[in-house]
Structure formats: structure tokens, C-alpha cells
Scaffold this motif. Structure first.
Motif, PDB file in Angstrom:
ATOM      1  N   VAL A 161      13.136  23.202  62.306  1.00 33.43           N
ATOM      2  CA  VAL A 161      13.395  22.133  62.268  1.00 33.43           C
ATOM      3  C   VAL A 161      13.828  21.788  60.597  1.00 33.43           C
ATOM      4  CG1 VAL A 161      12.876  19.636  62.198  1.00 33.43           C
ATOM      5  CG2 VAL A 161      11.913  21.311  63.932  1.00 33.43           C
ATOM      6  N   VAL A 162      14.842  21.199  60.265  1.00 37.77           N
ATOM      7  CA  VAL A 162      15.343  20.755  59.174  1.00 37.77           C
ATOM      8  C   VAL A 162      15.611  19.561  58.640  1.00 37.77           C
ATOM      9  CG1 VAL A 162      17.413  21.391  57.400  1.00 37.77           C
ATOM     10  CG2 VAL A 162      16.681  22.991  59.284  1.00 37.77           C
ATOM     11  N   LYS A 163      14.782  19.086  57.784  1.00 33.87           N
ATOM     12  CA  LYS A 163      14.890  17.552  57.695  1.00 33.87           C
ATOM     13  C   LYS A 163      14.555  17.293  55.993  1.00 33.87           C
ATOM     14  CE  LYS A 163      11.186  17.204  60.238  1.00 33.87           C
ATOM     15  NZ  LYS A 163       9.897  16.406  60.720  1.00 33.87           N
ATOM     16  N   PRO A 164      15.186  15.833  55.563  1.00 34.22           N
ATOM     17  CA  PRO A 164      15.045  15.530  54.284  1.00 34.22           C
ATOM     18  C   PRO A 164      13.470  15.125  53.831  1.00 34.22           C
ATOM     19  CG  PRO A 164      16.525  13.848  55.487  1.00 34.22           C
ATOM     20  CD  PRO A 164      15.942  14.904  56.408  1.00 34.22           C
ATOM     21  N   ALA A 165      13.233  15.413  52.651  1.00 34.43           N
ATOM     22  CA  ALA A 165      11.925  15.031  52.153  1.00 34.43           C
ATOM     23  C   ALA A 165      11.795  13.817  52.192  1.00 34.43           C
ATOM     24  CB  ALA A 165      11.852  15.684  50.840  1.00 34.43           C
ATOM     25  N   GLU A 166      12.535  12.903  51.960  1.00 39.28           N
ATOM     26  CA  GLU A 166      12.271  11.304  52.122  1.00 39.28           C
ATOM     27  C   GLU A 166      13.687  10.537  53.072  1.00 39.28           C
ATOM     28  OE1 GLU A 166       9.662  10.371  48.226  1.00 39.28           O
ATOM     29  OE2 GLU A 166      11.903  10.335  47.973  1.00 39.28           O
ATOM     30  N   GLN A 167      13.400  10.363  53.946  1.00 33.52           N
ATOM     31  CA  GLN A 167      14.426   9.600  54.785  1.00 33.52           C
ATOM     32  C   GLN A 167      13.885   9.066  56.069  1.00 33.52           C
ATOM     33  OE1 GLN A 167      16.720   7.581  55.027  1.00 33.52           O
ATOM     34  NE2 GLN A 167      17.976   8.672  53.797  1.00 33.52           N
ATOM     35  N   GLY A 168      14.443   8.378  56.719  1.00 32.99           N
ATOM     36  CA  GLY A 168      13.825   7.812  58.072  1.00 32.99           C
ATOM     37  C   GLY A 168      14.973   7.917  59.289  1.00 32.99           C
ATOM     38  N   GLY A 169      14.571   7.267  60.103  1.00 29.28           N
ATOM     39  CA  GLY A 169      15.565   7.072  61.158  1.00 29.28           C
ATOM     40  C   GLY A 169      16.272   8.207  61.806  1.00 29.28           C
ATOM     41  N   SER A 170      15.709   9.436  61.551  1.00 33.30           N
ATOM     42  CA  SER A 170      16.144  10.610  62.065  1.00 33.30           C
ATOM     43  C   SER A 170      17.291  10.946  61.216  1.00 33.30           C
ATOM     44  CB  SER A 170      16.430  10.718  63.632  1.00 33.30           C
ATOM     45  OG  SER A 170      15.391  10.502  64.319  1.00 33.30           O
ATOM     46  N   TRP A 171      17.765  10.354  60.115  1.00 32.43           N
ATOM     47  CA  TRP A 171      19.125  10.759  59.404  1.00 32.43           C
ATOM     48  C   TRP A 171      18.615  12.127  58.798  1.00 32.43           C
ATOM     49  CZ3 TRP A 171      20.974   6.016  56.085  1.00 32.43           C
ATOM     50  CH2 TRP A 171      21.203   5.115  56.790  1.00 32.43           C
ATOM     51  N   GLY A 172      19.724  12.965  59.123  1.00 27.82           N
ATOM     52  CA  GLY A 172      19.624  14.219  58.508  1.00 27.82           C
ATOM     53  C   GLY A 172      18.541  15.272  59.039  1.00 27.82           C
ATOM     54  N   VAL A 173      17.835  14.963  60.141  1.00 28.66           N
ATOM     55  CA  VAL A 173      17.021  15.878  60.853  1.00 28.66           C
ATOM     56  C   VAL A 173      17.989  16.802  61.890  1.00 28.66           C
ATOM     57  CG1 VAL A 173      15.014  15.956  62.207  1.00 28.66           C
ATOM     58  CG2 VAL A 173      15.295  14.187  60.500  1.00 28.66           C
ATOM     59  N   SER A 174      17.867  17.944  61.798  1.00 26.43           N
ATOM     60  CA  SER A 174      18.335  18.737  62.811  1.00 26.43           C
ATOM     61  C   SER A 174      17.353  19.812  63.523  1.00 26.43           C
ATOM     62  CB  SER A 174      19.658  19.570  62.064  1.00 26.43           C
ATOM     63  OG  SER A 174      20.335  19.032  61.348  1.00 26.43           O
ATOM     64  N   VAL A 175      17.573  20.361  64.545  1.00 28.72           N
ATOM     65  CA  VAL A 175      16.892  21.292  65.258  1.00 28.72           C
ATOM     66  C   VAL A 175      17.895  22.527  65.208  1.00 28.72           C
ATOM     67  CG1 VAL A 175      15.363  22.029  66.981  1.00 28.72           C
ATOM     68  CG2 VAL A 175      15.395  19.867  66.334  1.00 28.72           C
ATOM     69  N   VAL A 176      17.593  23.497  64.470  1.00 31.28           N
ATOM     70  CA  VAL A 176      18.547  24.572  64.383  1.00 31.28           C
ATOM     71  C   VAL A 176      18.331  25.907  65.347  1.00 31.28           C
ATOM     72  CG1 VAL A 176      19.837  26.072  62.708  1.00 31.28           C
ATOM     73  CG2 VAL A 176      18.993  23.853  62.127  1.00 31.28           C
ATOM     74  N   ALA A 177      19.038  26.581  66.022  1.00 27.54           N
ATOM     75  CA  ALA A 177      18.652  27.396  66.868  1.00 27.54           C
ATOM     76  C   ALA A 177      18.455  28.811  66.586  1.00 27.54           C
ATOM     77  CB  ALA A 177      19.499  27.323  68.132  1.00 27.54           C
ATOM     78  N   GLY A 178      19.467  28.968  65.354  1.00 29.32           N
ATOM     79  CA  GLY A 178      19.545  30.351  64.666  1.00 29.32           C
ATOM     80  C   GLY A 178      20.077  30.168  63.376  1.00 29.32           C
ATOM     81  N   PRO A 179      20.195  31.437  62.575  1.00 31.48           N
ATOM     82  CA  PRO A 179      20.902  31.326  61.232  1.00 31.48           C
ATOM     83  C   PRO A 179      22.329  30.730  60.920  1.00 31.48           C
ATOM     84  CG  PRO A 179      20.033  33.640  61.919  1.00 31.48           C
ATOM     85  CD  PRO A 179      20.025  32.662  62.964  1.00 31.48           C
ATOM     86  N   ASP A 180      22.993  30.658  62.071  1.00 32.10           N
ATOM     87  CA  ASP A 180      24.293  30.186  62.057  1.00 32.10           C
ATOM     88  C   ASP A 180      24.301  28.676  61.645  1.00 32.10           C
ATOM     89  OD1 ASP A 180      25.321  32.649  62.442  1.00 32.10           O
ATOM     90  OD2 ASP A 180      26.067  32.318  64.609  1.00 32.10           O
ATOM     91  N   GLY A 181      23.450  27.943  62.172  1.00 36.88           N
ATOM     92  CA  GLY A 181      23.448  26.602  61.923  1.00 36.88           C
ATOM     93  C   GLY A 181      22.753  26.116  60.700  1.00 36.88           C
ATOM     94  N   LEU A 182      22.243  27.019  59.954  1.00 39.30           N
ATOM     95  CA  LEU A 182      21.358  26.474  58.726  1.00 39.30           C
ATOM     96  C   LEU A 182      22.109  26.191  57.514  1.00 39.30           C
ATOM     97  CD1 LEU A 182      18.213  26.918  58.558  1.00 39.30           C
ATOM     98  CD2 LEU A 182      18.599  29.066  57.518  1.00 39.30           C
ATOM     99  N   ASP A 183      23.321  26.499  57.341  1.00 39.24           N
ATOM    100  CA  ASP A 183      23.957  26.005  56.054  1.00 39.24           C
ATOM    101  C   ASP A 183      24.493  24.520  56.624  1.00 39.24           C
ATOM    102  OD1 ASP A 183      23.825  28.645  55.527  1.00 39.24           O
ATOM    103  OD2 ASP A 183      26.069  28.868  55.012  1.00 39.24           O
ATOM    104  N   ALA A 184      24.884  24.090  57.566  1.00 41.00           N
ATOM    105  CA  ALA A 184      25.262  22.587  57.694  1.00 41.00           C
ATOM    106  C   ALA A 184      23.869  21.915  57.904  1.00 41.00           C
ATOM    107  CB  ALA A 184      25.947  22.572  59.089  1.00 41.00           C
ATOM    108  N   ALA A 185      22.874  22.300  58.354  1.00 44.50           N
ATOM    109  CA  ALA A 185      21.703  21.380  58.442  1.00 44.50           C
ATOM    110  C   ALA A 185      21.128  21.344  57.016  1.00 44.50           C
ATOM    111  CB  ALA A 185      20.552  22.391  59.407  1.00 44.50           C
ATOM    112  N   VAL A 186      20.982  22.376  56.199  1.00 52.94           N
ATOM    113  CA  VAL A 186      20.563  22.195  54.797  1.00 52.94           C
ATOM    114  C   VAL A 186      21.293  20.959  54.304  1.00 52.94           C
ATOM    115  CG1 VAL A 186      19.903  23.282  52.722  1.00 52.94           C
ATOM    116  CG2 VAL A 186      19.212  24.236  54.697  1.00 52.94           C
ATOM    117  N   ALA A 187      22.433  21.275  54.178  1.00 47.68           N
ATOM    118  CA  ALA A 187      23.454  20.189  53.739  1.00 47.68           C
ATOM    119  C   ALA A 187      23.269  18.874  54.170  1.00 47.68           C
ATOM    120  CB  ALA A 187      24.871  20.901  54.209  1.00 47.68           C
TER     121      ALA A 187
END
Ligand SMILES: Nc1ncnc2c1ncn2[C@@H]1O[C@H](COP(=O)(O)OP(=O)(O)OP(=O)(O)O)[C@@H](O)[C@H]1O
Ligand SMILES: [Mg+2]
Length: 417
Positions: A161-187
Motif C-alpha cells: 500500500v502506497v499513501k501520502p503521509a498527510e491526506q484524506g479521502g483516499s487521495w493518492g492511496v494505491s494498492v500496488v501488486a508488483g514493482p511495475d506499479g510502484l513509480d506511478a503510485a509513489v508519484a
């Protein structure tokens, strides 16, 4: 009512920005309790208040909420010239400010030293660890490279699970299945530097968390003088893919009494861990496969998503009244007075675009509200801003309430082009 403390007009509460989802419930509860309601907000935000809110307020303290020192000075002056006996918030980002103000004024509030942990998920993880609250293992990163290093270590496993330190409403929260999705999720998680409408500066670091499988619930806790009083447990339904967007909530949660109690106890521990002493916490909990509750997050505020209305419809408990009583130093009323059920479902579009029309049918036992008007843009259904509307159903059993709400949503016609 337990004492002579409810004489009309006796006290006032300052709400640091009442313009949140819980605002109407807070205003309505204040009217019921005979508490005058004041708002602290930025002038340009105040200019955009809807008429219902302006009507409900007894006064406004204009300030700059992003400037902590100035806001504290302005609000302190404002409160000292009125009979303000409590401080409340609707957004978790403002909870540290509320704790500091309550302390300055000598009013019942939360622990200002811990208050940051109720808005910042990095500080929250540390507070949970210190207090032994069960929560997912986590790592903090500032760059994509760091995220790949943590992921490659295998410490948190996949999905991640990749998420912002400070945010709400599920904004910017992703559940990433593998390394391929990580760059977009961190951004996506690291893109928030300020929170509108007040321009509050945000910690833009990114949190990686171990994924906790299992059903999800929320449990609110009102705390008075350091003593937690559990509120009814609510079942939360979400989408299951990369974005975990709420699709609905229902109450009662459909769990046995022992599990309800375990969730409430865990939520209460989470609330105390982040310094809630006189106030309320909205805690999200997953039941891991072994049946043990794991805390996803807690916020020192009333729940959003119309959960106040849902809980009151099902149990008769007003969370907003309980919160106002707690922040004004009075014992909250948390005993259910009704044994009914309610279910809420959101109308979510399948994709982003311009809303052409939405028609939510009427059905006995239900009422609905449209959040986005025809002609307005519907964002991608990746977070809570993509909701077109909601339906709330009341019934004698939770299965019936869920069925009714789901039926109305299934019969809803929505077109996005
Ligand atoms: N570690 C985790 N394991 C499993 N699911 C998670 C985890 N973290 C978050 N989620 C899912 O993503 C959702 C949103 O995450 P989180 O609550 O941390 O973000 P938020 O932006 O504060 O959400 P909101 O304000 O909508 O409650 C959770 O309700 C849950 O469904
Ligand atoms: Mg959440």
C-alpha cells in the motif's frame, strides 16, 4: 440528560473550519444542545460558505489557518471575548491547531504533544508502535528509488500500500501488486504539498505499508476526560482494485458481540495513542484473517461520508452531540436508543468525464442526494471526489437496508461523456 448543564445559550463552541462533511451534523447537534456555534476560517473560504452554514453560525473568527501562530492569536482573542467552552474540528489536518488552542484557553482538549499523530500517518505509525496498537508494518520514503529498495527487501511483501503521509479521502492511496506499479503510485502519493482550501502545508513524504487483507470497519470513540466511550461499529465496503474507494457503509456491522467489542477496544486504544483526551476519533480497522483487528488509521474528528447520519438512523446515537459534549467537558451519551439498521451506498461513475445526467429513483425507506451536477466534471473514480451521489436506506435489519440501498443504486441512471 445527566445534569443541569444543558441550559440553552449557556455555552459556545468554536469549530475550526466547519465546512466538512460532518459540519451539518455538528450544527444540528449544537442547536439541539443549545450550544452557540462559531467558526474560525479564512475570509476567502468564508465567502464561499453555503447559506445553511452561514445561517447556523453565531459568529465567525476570520484568520489564516495555514499560519499557526497568527491563527492561535486570532482565535484566542475571539474566544476570550465570548463564552467559548469548547473547540472542535471537522478535518484531521486541523486537529493539532485545535489541541493547541484548547490548551491556551484552558479548555478540555487533546494532548497537543501527540496531536500531530492524529493527522500525519508517519507520526501515527510511531504513536501506534509506542502504544502497542496493532497496525501494518510500514516504511517512509521520499523518492521512487527508496521505494524500490524497501520493496526489494521483501520486508513489507506484495501487494504494497502506497499513501501520502498527510491526506484524506483516499487521495493518492494505491494498492500496488508488483514493482511495475510502484513509480506511478509513489508519484501519486507524493504530489500533495498543500491542502486546499486553506493552503495548509503538507508533509509530502510517502508511506509504504504492508497490505492487510480482510473486511473493513470503522469504529468511532468519543473520549471525555481521558476515558474512551465506544460508538457503534460500521461496516465499510470498498472497491478491491488498485484504488480503494468506499462504495458504502452499513450499521450495525453484522458481527458477533465479541468481535464488535474487540474492534471497539482496538479503536479506543488507537484514539488514546494519538492523544485524544476530550474529543472524538474516527478509526478504520480491518479484521485480519485470524480475526484480529488491525488499525489502518485514526483521525481526531467526526467521521465523514454521512456516517453520523447512518449511525443515528441505526442506533439513535448522535456522534456529533457526543463530540460537542466531550469538547465542552460533559459526559457523552453513547448508549443506543434504537435497534434499527441503515445502509449507505455511493453512486460512483465508471469513468471520468462530464456528467450528462444522474437520476436516482425514489424508494420507500430511502433518501438520496446528488453531489455532482450535470455539466460538472466527474473525476476518475480513484478517490472520494468521484462520487456522483449517495443513497441512505433505513430498515429493521441490516441485510434489508443493504439490499434496499443497493437496489436504488442499481436502478440509478448515470451518464458521463
Ligand atoms: N495497509 C493497508 N492494508 C489494506 N488496505 C489498506 C491499507 N491502507 C489503506 N488501505 C485501504 O485504502 C483505504 C484508504 O486508505 P487510508 O484510510 O489510509 O487513506 P485516507 O485517504 O485517509 O482514506 P479516507 O479518508 O478515505 O478514510 C482504506 O480505507 C483501506 O480500504
Ligand atoms: Mg481512511
Amino acid at each position: 440528560m445527566d445534569s443541569s448543564d444543558d441550559e440553552p445559550g449557556a455555552t459556545g463552541v468554536l469549530v475550526i473550519e466547519p465546512m466538512g462533511n460532518a459540519g451539518p451534523f455538528l450544527a444540528e447537534a449544537a442547536a439541539r444542545l443549545g450550544i452557540r456555534l462559531y467558526a474560525a476560517t479564512d475570509e476567502r473560504v468564508h465567502a464561499g460558505y453555503e447559506p445553511w452554514l452561514t445561517r447556523r453560525l453565531d459568529g465567525v473568527c476570520p484568520t489564516e489557518l495555514a499560519d499557526t501562530e497568527r491563527a492561535l492569536d486570532d482565535m484566542e482573542k475571539f474566544c476570550r471575548t465570548r463564552r467559548i467552552t469548547g473547540v472542535a474540528v471537522c478535518w484531521e489536518l486541523l486537529t493539532p491547531l485545535a489541541a493547541l488552542l484548547a490548551e491556551r484557553l484552558g479548555l478540555p482538549g487533546n494532548d497537543p504533544w501527540l496531536a500531530r499523530a492524529a493527522r500525519n500517518k508517519i507520526a501515527m505509525a510511531a504513536a501506534f508502535r509506542a502504544a502497542g496498537v496493532p497496525a501494518p508494518a510500514e516504511a517512509v520514503v521520499s523518492t521512487v528509488e527508496q521505494a524500490h529498495q524497501v520493496a526489494a527487501s521483501g520486508r513489507l511483501g506484495w501487494p504494497l500500500v502506497v499513501k501520502p503521509a498527510e491526506q484524506g479521502g483516499s487521495w493518492g492511496v494505491s494498492v500496488v501488486a508488483g514493482p511495475d506499479g510502484l513509480d506511478a503510485a509513489v508519484a501519486a502519493a507524493g504530489r500533495f504539498t498543500r491542502a486546499e482550501p486553506h493552503g495548509l502545508p503538507l508533509d509530502s513524504r510517502v508511506l509504504l505499508q504492508r497490505y492487510v487483507p480482510g473486511e473493513e470497519f470503522s469504529a468511532d470513540t468519543v473520549v471525555h476526560d481521558g476515558v474512551p466511550h465506544p460508538l457503534p461499529v460500521v461496516r465499510k465496503d470498498t472497491t478491491v482494485g488498485r484504488y480503494r474507494v468506499e462504495t458504502g457503509h452499513s450499521c450495525p456491522a453484522g458481527l458477533d458481540a465479541r468481535t464488535v467489542r474487540a474492534i471497539q477496544d482496538t479503536a479506543a486504544r488507537a484514539a488514546l495513542a494519538v492523544g485524544i483526551r476530550n474529543g472524538i476519533a474516527h478509526t478504520e480497522v480491518k479484521l485480519a484473517p485470524g480475526g484480529e483487528p488491525v488499525v489502518i488509521e485514526t483521525g481526531a474528528r467526526l467521521p465523514g461520508d454521512n456516517i453520523c447520519e447512518l449511525v443515528e438512523a441505526a442506533t439513535g446515537v448522535s456522534e456529533a452531540a457526543a463530540y460537542l459534549r466531550a469538547v465542552t467537558g460533559r459526559v457523552p451519551h453513547t448508549e443506543p436508543t434504537r435497534d434499527a439498521a441503515a445502509a449507505l451506498r455511493f453512486v460512483l461513475p465508471e469513468r471520468a468525464g462530464v456528467l450528462e445526467y444522474v437520476v436516482i429513483p425514489e424508494a420507500p425507506g430511502t433518501h438520496s442526494r446528488i453531489h455532482i451536477r450535470p455539466g460538472e466534471r466527474v473525476p476518475e473514480p480513484a478517490d472520494s471526489s468521484g462520487r456522483v451521489g449517495h443513497v441512505l436506506a433505513r430498515a429493521a435489519s441490516v441485510d434489508e437496508a443493504r439490499r434496499l440501498a443497493a437496489q436504488v443504486v442499481a436502478d440509478t441512471r448515470v451518464k458521463v461523456s
